[in-house]
Enzyme design. Structure first.
Site, mmCIF file in Angstrom:
data_model
loop_
_atom_site.group_PDB
_atom_site.id
_atom_site.type_symbol
_atom_site.label_atom_id
_atom_site.label_comp_id
_atom_site.label_asym_id
_atom_site.label_seq_id
_atom_site.Cartn_x
_atom_site.Cartn_y
_atom_site.Cartn_z
ATOM 1 N N ARG A 91 63.427 13.368 35.690
ATOM 2 C CA ARG A 91 63.349 14.825 35.891
ATOM 3 C C ARG A 91 63.857 15.215 37.282
ATOM 4 O O ARG A 91 64.916 15.807 37.419
ATOM 5 C CB ARG A 91 61.901 15.291 35.660
ATOM 6 C CG ARG A 91 61.745 16.800 35.538
ATOM 7 C CD ARG A 91 61.716 17.541 36.839
ATOM 8 N NE ARG A 91 60.681 17.054 37.746
ATOM 9 C CZ ARG A 91 60.588 17.432 39.016
ATOM 10 N NH1 ARG A 91 61.467 18.275 39.537
ATOM 11 N NH2 ARG A 91 59.640 16.947 39.796
ATOM 12 N N ASP A 92 63.141 14.832 38.326
ATOM 13 C CA ASP A 92 63.544 15.245 39.679
ATOM 14 C C ASP A 92 64.915 14.644 40.006
ATOM 15 O O ASP A 92 65.752 15.290 40.643
ATOM 16 C CB ASP A 92 62.500 14.754 40.696
ATOM 17 C CG ASP A 92 62.512 15.551 41.987
ATOM 18 O OD1 ASP A 92 63.601 15.930 42.446
ATOM 19 O OD2 ASP A 92 61.435 15.786 42.565
ATOM 20 N N HIS A 112 54.027 13.671 46.686
ATOM 21 C CA HIS A 112 55.387 13.671 46.121
ATOM 22 C C HIS A 112 56.341 13.811 47.306
ATOM 23 O O HIS A 112 56.603 14.916 47.771
ATOM 24 C CB HIS A 112 55.481 14.861 45.152
ATOM 25 C CG HIS A 112 56.818 15.119 44.550
ATOM 26 N ND1 HIS A 112 57.101 14.836 43.229
ATOM 27 C CD2 HIS A 112 57.950 15.670 45.053
ATOM 28 C CE1 HIS A 112 58.348 15.200 42.961
ATOM 29 N NE2 HIS A 112 58.890 15.714 44.054
ATOM 30 N N HIS A 127 59.790 13.412 49.357
ATOM 31 C CA HIS A 127 61.247 13.224 49.370
ATOM 32 C C HIS A 127 61.614 12.480 50.644
ATOM 33 O O HIS A 127 60.863 12.489 51.629
ATOM 34 C CB HIS A 127 61.952 14.580 49.248
ATOM 35 C CG HIS A 127 61.956 15.093 47.834
ATOM 36 N ND1 HIS A 127 63.021 14.904 46.988
ATOM 37 C CD2 HIS A 127 61.004 15.725 47.105
ATOM 38 C CE1 HIS A 127 62.735 15.426 45.794
ATOM 39 N NE2 HIS A 127 61.511 15.934 45.848
ATOM 40 N N CYS A 130 66.131 18.928 44.763
ATOM 41 C CA CYS A 130 65.874 20.158 44.018
ATOM 42 C C CYS A 130 67.065 21.079 44.217
ATOM 43 O O CYS A 130 67.458 21.340 45.356
ATOM 44 C CB CYS A 130 64.583 20.818 44.521
ATOM 45 S SG CYS A 130 64.303 22.440 43.806
ATOM 46 N N ASN A 184 63.755 11.469 46.009
ATOM 47 C CA ASN A 184 62.366 11.071 46.240
ATOM 48 C C ASN A 184 62.340 9.690 46.878
ATOM 49 O O ASN A 184 63.310 8.940 46.817
ATOM 50 C CB ASN A 184 61.626 10.979 44.901
ATOM 51 C CG ASN A 184 61.481 12.319 44.232
ATOM 52 O OD1 ASN A 184 62.350 12.724 43.463
ATOM 53 N ND2 ASN A 184 60.419 13.016 44.537
HETATM 54 P P1 HMG Z 1 63.647 34.631 35.291
HETATM 55 O O1 HMG Z 1 65.121 34.894 35.322
HETATM 56 O O2 HMG Z 1 62.750 35.484 36.153
HETATM 57 O O3 HMG Z 1 63.161 34.604 33.788
HETATM 58 O O4 HMG Z 1 63.447 33.108 35.677
HETATM 59 P P2 HMG Z 1 62.518 35.755 32.892
HETATM 60 O O5 HMG Z 1 61.087 35.400 32.698
HETATM 61 O O6 HMG Z 1 62.875 37.096 33.440
HETATM 62 O O7 HMG Z 1 63.305 35.531 31.519
HETATM 63 C C1 HMG Z 1 64.729 35.766 31.442
HETATM 64 C C2 HMG Z 1 65.298 35.105 30.199
HETATM 65 O O8 HMG Z 1 65.152 33.673 30.296
HETATM 66 C C3 HMG Z 1 64.590 35.493 28.897
HETATM 67 O O9 HMG Z 1 65.607 35.507 27.889
HETATM 68 C C4 HMG Z 1 63.673 34.341 28.639
HETATM 69 O O10 HMG Z 1 63.379 34.142 27.276
HETATM 70 C C5 HMG Z 1 64.480 33.158 29.153
HETATM 71 P P3 HMG Z 1 66.231 36.895 27.358
HETATM 72 O O11 HMG Z 1 65.040 37.669 26.881
HETATM 73 O O12 HMG Z 1 66.889 37.507 28.578
HETATM 74 O O13 HMG Z 1 67.176 36.441 26.330
HETATM 75 N N1 HMG Z 1 63.604 32.078 29.599
HETATM 76 C C6 HMG Z 1 63.662 30.789 29.195
HETATM 77 N N2 HMG Z 1 64.468 30.139 28.361
HETATM 78 C C7 HMG Z 1 64.227 28.819 28.181
HETATM 79 N N3 HMG Z 1 63.245 28.143 28.780
HETATM 80 C C8 HMG Z 1 62.422 28.761 29.629
HETATM 81 C C9 HMG Z 1 62.625 30.145 29.864
HETATM 82 N N4 HMG Z 1 61.984 31.018 30.657
HETATM 83 C C10 HMG Z 1 62.583 32.204 30.480
HETATM 84 N N5 HMG Z 1 61.422 28.077 30.222
HETATM 85 C C11 HMG Z 1 62.163 31.064 35.514
HETATM 86 C C12 HMG Z 1 62.149 32.556 35.798
HETATM 87 C C13 HMG Z 1 60.836 30.505 35.913
HETATM 88 C C14 HMG Z 1 62.395 30.843 34.021
HETATM 89 C C15 HMG Z 1 63.323 30.425 36.315
HETATM 90 O O14 HMG Z 1 63.169 30.786 37.658
HETATM 91 C C16 HMG Z 1 63.379 28.920 36.232
HETATM 92 O O15 HMG Z 1 63.653 28.340 35.172
HETATM 93 N N6 HMG Z 1 63.127 28.217 37.393
HETATM 94 C C17 HMG Z 1 63.084 26.775 37.420
HETATM 95 C C18 HMG Z 1 63.730 26.247 38.680
HETATM 96 C C19 HMG Z 1 63.617 24.738 38.701
HETATM 97 O O16 HMG Z 1 63.562 24.100 37.665
HETATM 98 N N7 HMG Z 1 63.589 24.130 39.897
HETATM 99 C C20 HMG Z 1 63.483 22.713 40.029
HETATM 100 C C21 HMG Z 1 62.130 22.183 39.680
HETATM 101 S S1 HMG Z 1 60.924 22.392 40.978
HETATM 102 C C22 HMG Z 1 61.139 21.026 42.010
HETATM 103 O O17 HMG Z 1 62.093 20.313 41.868
HETATM 104 C C23 HMG Z 1 60.071 20.697 43.018
HETATM 105 C C24 HMG Z 1 59.191 19.499 42.596
HETATM 106 O O18 HMG Z 1 59.963 18.324 42.407
HETATM 107 C C25 HMG Z 1 58.109 19.227 43.646
HETATM 108 C C26 HMG Z 1 58.655 19.127 45.072
HETATM 109 O O19 HMG Z 1 59.608 18.359 45.327
HETATM 110 O O20 HMG Z 1 58.091 19.816 45.919
HETATM 111 C C27 HMG Z 1 58.470 19.798 41.269
HETATM 112 MG MG MG Z 2 60.688 17.019 44.000
#
Ligand code: HMG
Ligand code: MG
Length: 302
Positions: A15-16, A207, A209, A240, A249
């Site tokens: 995933r990450d 967690h 990095h 990320c 990581n």
């Molecule tokens: P948004 O644009 O505000 O979404 O994004 P929305 O709620 O306004 O929805 C817009 C459209 O997206 C809608 O479709 C939803 O149905 C669709 P429409 O009605 O326009 O046709 N939609 C989805 N479709 C599929 N799957 C979904 C989904 N959600 C909405 N889940 C949102 C908000 C949260 C979805 C967006 O910001 C997002 O996906 N962010 C994820 C970013 C990400 O993945 N970052 C990396 C992971 S975090 C990380 O790496 C840190 C970590 O490792 C820990 C660390 O290192 O600290 C975990």
């Molecule tokens: Mg991470």
């Protein structure tokens, strides 16, 4: 060092690691990666992420990946879900564990989730409630605990507040993420001292990095404070897309080598893990960044 007798490693490479690849890894390779990792004795393999495919196109095949793996008895396969849409997609593929992910910094929350911290908690609340009602375990991430790529310093009090809020939502475990890998061992111990005054240490994970090469020492520093769960990624993959400059990581091989050498049990077969990392490096067309994997592979060739 005062280390625990046994620790739980949460492998986050599929995933990450793969969310940050410049290219998209074929679905069958992702599935084989998860299956190979589970076969090394890792107790938890974070398999993929049901986020918006436009936000993270690399993991747009989350449903196929989760549906394609061959579950090993006793291994957990959590997946990231930011909202109810993500949860529904994950449950439809039989997810047994999910993770919601918030941040201690407002600036990062805005970039990563398009939400303020309070809005993110409102988004997670029904996700956690519905998951738990379905018998699905929920992990919570708190990102940017040692610093933020947009805001800079992150006050310890903000980390404590978000950790407590995520526990109150019903998350069973909180993973404290040094998303950009800027923390240092002393900082990590001070942070954990503050967090454990408000949260049970057995429900915390770290967690780390490795951007500044502190991933291993920071993780060991956390273990000294009583934490027994740590995230890492095979071959040191990761980063990320919404945290510019963040490297991978802490490499799982580096963690396992340090722990086994210090008499701490993990249940992981280090040689099998290195085999998997070497195989994945071949798929990605570049060598692993793990020093331990590199050293073991070089030794095998001699
Ligand atoms: P948004 O644009 O505000 O979404 O994004 P929305 O709620 O306004 O929805 C817009 C459209 O997206 C809608 O479709 C939803 O149905 C669709 P429409 O009605 O326009 O046709 N939609 C989805 N479709 C599929 N799957 C979904 C989904 N959600 C909405 N889940 C949102 C908000 C949260 C979805 C967006 O910001 C997002 O996906 N962010 C994820 C970013 C990400 O993945 N970052 C990396 C992971 S975090 C990380 O790496 C840190 C970590 O490792 C820990 C660390 O290192 O600290 C975990
Ligand atoms: Mg991470």
């Amino acid at each position: 060092m005062r280390l625990p007798e046994r620790v739980t490693i949460v492998e986050v490479g599929p995933r990450d690691g793969l969310q940050n690849e410049p290219g998209t890894v074929p679905t069958d390779v992702k599935i084989a990666f998860v299956d190979r990792l589970a076969a090394t004795g890792l107790p938890v393999v974070e398999a993929t992420s049901f986020v918006h495919p436009k936000w993270v196109p690399q993991l747009a095949d989350a449903a196929e990946v989760l549906g394609g793996i061959t579950p090993v008895d006793g291994v957990r396969y959590p997946v990231l879900v930011p909202n109810e849409t993500g949860l529904e997609r994950a449950l439809a593929r039989g997810a047994g564990e999910v993770a919601v992910f918030g941040a201690a910094s407002e600036a990062f929350s805005a970039k990563n989730l398009n939400r303020t911290i309070d809005e993110s908690l409102d988004m997670f609340r029904p996700v956690v409630a519905r998951a738990r009602a379905a018998g699905v375990r929920v992990r919570g991430y708190v990102s940017t605990v040692c610093g933020c790529p947009y805001q800079g310093e992150v006050p310890v009090a903000d980390v404590v507040r978000m950790t407590v809020a995520m526990l109150e939502l019903g998350c069973e475990e909180i993973s404290l993420g040094d998303t950009i890998g800027v923390g240092t061992p002393g900082q990590v111990q001070d942070l954990l001292e503050a967090v454990t005054a408000h949260a049970p240490v057995e429900r915390l994970a770290v967690h780390m990095h490795d951007t500044y090469g502190q991933g291993l020492v920071n993780t060991l520093a956390a273990f000294e404070t009583g934490v027994t769960i740590a995230d890492s990624s095979a071959g040191g993959l990761g980063g990320c897309p919404y945290a510019p400059g963040a490297k991978g990581n802490l490499a799982t091989e580096d963690l396992v080598y340090a722990l086994h050498g210090s008499g701490v049990r993990t249940g992981v077969d280090l040689d099998a893990l290195v085999d998997t990392t070497a195989w994945m490096a071949q798929q990605l067309g570049r060598p692993p960044v793990s020093r331990v994997a590199e050293a073991i592979l070089a030794k095998r060739q001699r």
